[in-house]
Write an enzyme that holds these catalytic residues in place. Structure first.
Site, PDB file in Angstrom:
ATOM      1  N   CYS A 113       0.797  -1.239   0.000  1.00  0.00           N
ATOM      2  CA  CYS A 113       0.000   0.000   0.000  1.00  0.00           C
ATOM      3  C   CYS A 113       0.825   1.283   0.000  1.00  0.00           C
ATOM      4  CB  CYS A 113      -0.953   0.010   1.182  1.00  0.00           C
ATOM      5  SG  CYS A 113      -2.139  -1.326   1.127  1.00  0.00           S
ATOM      6  N   HIS A 252      -2.653   7.436   4.163  1.00  0.00           N
ATOM      7  CA  HIS A 252      -3.196   6.243   3.517  1.00  0.00           C
ATOM      8  C   HIS A 252      -4.557   5.941   4.145  1.00  0.00           C
ATOM      9  CE1 HIS A 252      -3.689   2.385   1.809  1.00  0.00           C
ATOM     10  NE2 HIS A 252      -3.363   1.694   2.883  1.00  0.00           N
ATOM     11  N   ASN A 282     -10.095   0.846   1.629  1.00  0.00           N
ATOM     12  CA  ASN A 282      -8.645   0.890   1.407  1.00  0.00           C
ATOM     13  C   ASN A 282      -8.359   0.469  -0.035  1.00  0.00           C
ATOM     14  OD1 ASN A 282      -5.906   0.417   1.311  1.00  0.00           O
ATOM     15  ND2 ASN A 282      -5.799  -0.686   3.255  1.00  0.00           N
TER      16      ASN A 282
HETATM   17  O1  UT7 Z   1      -3.118  -1.095   4.026  1.00  0.00           O
HETATM   18  C1  UT7 Z   1      -2.846  -1.822   5.182  1.00  0.00           C
HETATM   19  C2  UT7 Z   1      -3.811  -2.269   5.879  1.00  0.00           C
HETATM   20  N1  UT7 Z   1      -4.537  -2.720   6.907  1.00  0.00           N
HETATM   21  C3  UT7 Z   1      -4.847  -1.997   7.977  1.00  0.00           C
HETATM   22  O2  UT7 Z   1      -4.466  -0.877   8.150  1.00  0.00           O
HETATM   23  C4  UT7 Z   1      -5.744  -2.644   8.967  1.00  0.00           C
HETATM   24  C5  UT7 Z   1      -5.377  -2.336  10.364  1.00  0.00           C
HETATM   25  N2  UT7 Z   1      -6.277  -2.952  11.336  1.00  0.00           N
HETATM   26  C6  UT7 Z   1      -7.582  -2.605  11.472  1.00  0.00           C
HETATM   27  O3  UT7 Z   1      -8.079  -1.743  10.790  1.00  0.00           O
HETATM   28  C7  UT7 Z   1      -8.373  -3.265  12.585  1.00  0.00           C
HETATM   29  O4  UT7 Z   1      -7.507  -4.050  13.348  1.00  0.00           O
HETATM   30  C8  UT7 Z   1      -9.539  -4.141  12.058  1.00  0.00           C
HETATM   31  C9  UT7 Z   1     -10.615  -3.255  11.466  1.00  0.00           C
HETATM   32  C10 UT7 Z   1      -9.048  -5.128  11.017  1.00  0.00           C
HETATM   33  C11 UT7 Z   1     -10.155  -4.911  13.202  1.00  0.00           C
HETATM   34  O5  UT7 Z   1     -10.634  -4.024  14.197  1.00  0.00           O
HETATM   35  P1  UT7 Z   1     -10.422  -4.339  15.730  1.00  0.00           P
HETATM   36  O6  UT7 Z   1     -11.086  -3.275  16.485  1.00  0.00           O
HETATM   37  O7  UT7 Z   1      -8.951  -4.522  15.932  1.00  0.00           O
HETATM   38  O8  UT7 Z   1     -11.228  -5.690  15.916  1.00  0.00           O
HETATM   39  P2  UT7 Z   1     -10.698  -7.101  16.367  1.00  0.00           P
HETATM   40  O9  UT7 Z   1      -9.899  -7.719  15.262  1.00  0.00           O
HETATM   41  O10 UT7 Z   1     -10.046  -6.971  17.700  1.00  0.00           O
HETATM   42  O11 UT7 Z   1     -12.019  -7.895  16.503  1.00  0.00           O
HETATM   43  C12 UT7 Z   1     -12.963  -7.606  17.528  1.00  0.00           C
HETATM   44  C13 UT7 Z   1     -14.141  -8.536  17.384  1.00  0.00           C
HETATM   45  C14 UT7 Z   1     -13.750 -10.002  17.246  1.00  0.00           C
HETATM   46  O12 UT7 Z   1     -14.737 -10.753  17.928  1.00  0.00           O
HETATM   47  P3  UT7 Z   1     -14.428 -11.403  19.359  1.00  0.00           P
HETATM   48  O13 UT7 Z   1     -13.265 -12.313  19.111  1.00  0.00           O
HETATM   49  O14 UT7 Z   1     -14.096 -10.243  20.231  1.00  0.00           O
HETATM   50  O15 UT7 Z   1     -15.702 -12.085  19.671  1.00  0.00           O
HETATM   51  C15 UT7 Z   1     -13.859 -10.275  15.770  1.00  0.00           C
HETATM   52  O16 UT7 Z   1     -14.157 -11.622  15.473  1.00  0.00           O
HETATM   53  O17 UT7 Z   1     -14.850  -8.203  16.174  1.00  0.00           O
HETATM   54  C16 UT7 Z   1     -15.003  -9.396  15.387  1.00  0.00           C
HETATM   55  N3  UT7 Z   1     -14.969  -9.005  13.981  1.00  0.00           N
HETATM   56  C17 UT7 Z   1     -16.087  -8.677  13.303  1.00  0.00           C
HETATM   57  N4  UT7 Z   1     -17.367  -8.597  13.655  1.00  0.00           N
HETATM   58  C18 UT7 Z   1     -18.249  -8.198  12.726  1.00  0.00           C
HETATM   59  C19 UT7 Z   1     -13.903  -8.917  13.157  1.00  0.00           C
HETATM   60  N5  UT7 Z   1     -14.306  -8.530  11.936  1.00  0.00           N
HETATM   61  C20 UT7 Z   1     -15.640  -8.378  11.998  1.00  0.00           C
HETATM   62  C21 UT7 Z   1     -16.609  -7.962  11.072  1.00  0.00           C
HETATM   63  N6  UT7 Z   1     -17.886  -7.889  11.471  1.00  0.00           N
HETATM   64  N7  UT7 Z   1     -16.309  -7.639   9.783  1.00  0.00           N
END
Ligand code: UT7
Length: 336
Positions: A113, A252, A282
């Protein structure tokens, strides 16, 4: 030494809009979760006849038109992408053919990216040394073809698109004022596309899986907030400026929470930070040039303004640059 002014800019996004509600039709997620955790409302997804090359060529053509140059005048095309249509030929060579840019050298650059800013950093060197005077920089990605829609933590984040700028030789201090590039390969495992098993040789086991984008979201999040602050500060200092001199920050577009946290660290007020992740998600290498185009089109970016652009992504890599918008030192015949 010359300067590398930005004389043209263009973007392309597919027509097909995929909303968060659309995703809930085939994925266990919700509009509320996606909006509150990422700021994303919808993204664009390439159609059956669209490719990384067609999107890149459309953005590149628009940038040349804006710069008032014919593609035959281009001397170099660099395409930042991690989703080329083929391993070979490069997307840049395919774009060269599409544009009829018969005099241009062409190559791809893959730093995920951060690829657009890396490509701009490389292209600006050719302009600043006087080797070339008209260079086309494109960022284009078609991430949706590499998404695993059963991985809801990753698949919701990405969209497709392309953006481009033309860099031209200028006698005035404008365009690319500074660059700050970096890589931390020790953290590369947190964001991958295609494991080592996809690249086995003659004597290796023949296990060819369809490659998918995989991400450790929490690790990338932490890295992104830290590195965006650090890289933006270093690039600004290298340009001989302070944050008070910066009119616009273009980060970004990965997640609005990352952008807010980085802006807070930099003490940059919200009105000086460009955000469009809500509409495109993104778009990887296309993210920053799409922002530049929209900021200019809406009148938020005008001649003489200082802009910091900051990319980060797989590698893990990062790339920041300070740009001074405008092309007052480009000689007649080199720009309109
Ligand atoms: O270009 C480079 C790119 N990438 C990035 O910059 C991404 C960087 N990271 C992020 O943006 C965030 O870490 C995410 C958006 C990917 C995730 O957000 P988060 O607040 O860190 O959520 P998490 O991964 O800690 O997940 C929290 C909960 C989990 O459930 P449990 O285990 O707490 O029950 C996930 O399973 O949210 C759940 N979850 C979802 N729920 C509904 C994860 N994805 C989803 C979803 N819909 N799409």
């Amino acid at each position: 030494m010359y300067h590398a002014a930005v004389t043209g800019w263009g973007m392309y996004v597919p027509e097909h809009v995929l909303t968060n509600d659309d995703l809930t039709q085939f994925m266990d997620t919700s509009d509320e979760w996606i909006r509150s955790r990422t700021g994303i409302r919808e993204r664009r997804v390439a159609g059956a006849t669209e490719t990384t090359t067609t999107m890149a060529a459309a953005a590149g053509r628009a940038a040349c038109l804006k710069a008032g140059i014919d593609p035959t005048e281009l001397e170099l095309i660099i395409v930042g992408t991690f989703t080329p249509d083929q391993y070979m030929p490069s997307t840049a060579s395919l774009v060269q053919h599409e544009l009829g840019a018969s005099s241009a050298a062409a190559f791809d650059l893959n730093t995920a990216c951060s690829g657009f800013v890396y490509a701009m950093a490389v292209g600006s060197q050719f302009v600043q040394t006087g080797a070339y005077s008209r260079v086309l920089i494109i960022g284009a990605d078609f991430a949706s073809r590499f998404l695993d829609y059963s991985d809801r933590g990753t698949a919701i984040l990405f969209g497709d698109g392309a953006g481009a700028v033309v860099l031209q030789r200028s006698e005035k201090k404008e365009g690319v004022l500074s660059i700050e590039l970096g890589s931390d390969g020790s953290a590369g495992r947190h964001l991958t596309l295609g494991g080592a098993e996809s690249f086995v040789g003659l004597n290796g086991a023949r296990k060819i899986d369809r490659p998918f984008l995989k991400m450790n979201g929490a690790e990338v999040f932490r890295f992104a907030v830290r590195i965006m602050g650090e890289a933006a500060a270093t690039a600004t200092t290298k340009a001989g400026l302070t944050f008070d001199d910066i009119d616009l920050l273009i980060p970004h577009q990965a997640n609005s929470r990352i952008i807010e946290a980085a802006a807070k660290r930099l003490q940059m007020p919200r009105e000086r930070v460009w955000v469009n992740v809500d509409r495109y998600a993104n778009t990887s290498c296309a993210s920053i040039p799409i922002c530049l185009v929209e900021a200019e089109q809406t009148g938020r970016l005008t001649d003489g303004m200082n802009v910091v652009v900051i990319g980060f992504g797989g590698g893990l890599t990062w790339a920041a640059a300070v740009l001074r918008w405008g092309a007052t030192g480009v000689k007649r015949g080199d720009a309109t």
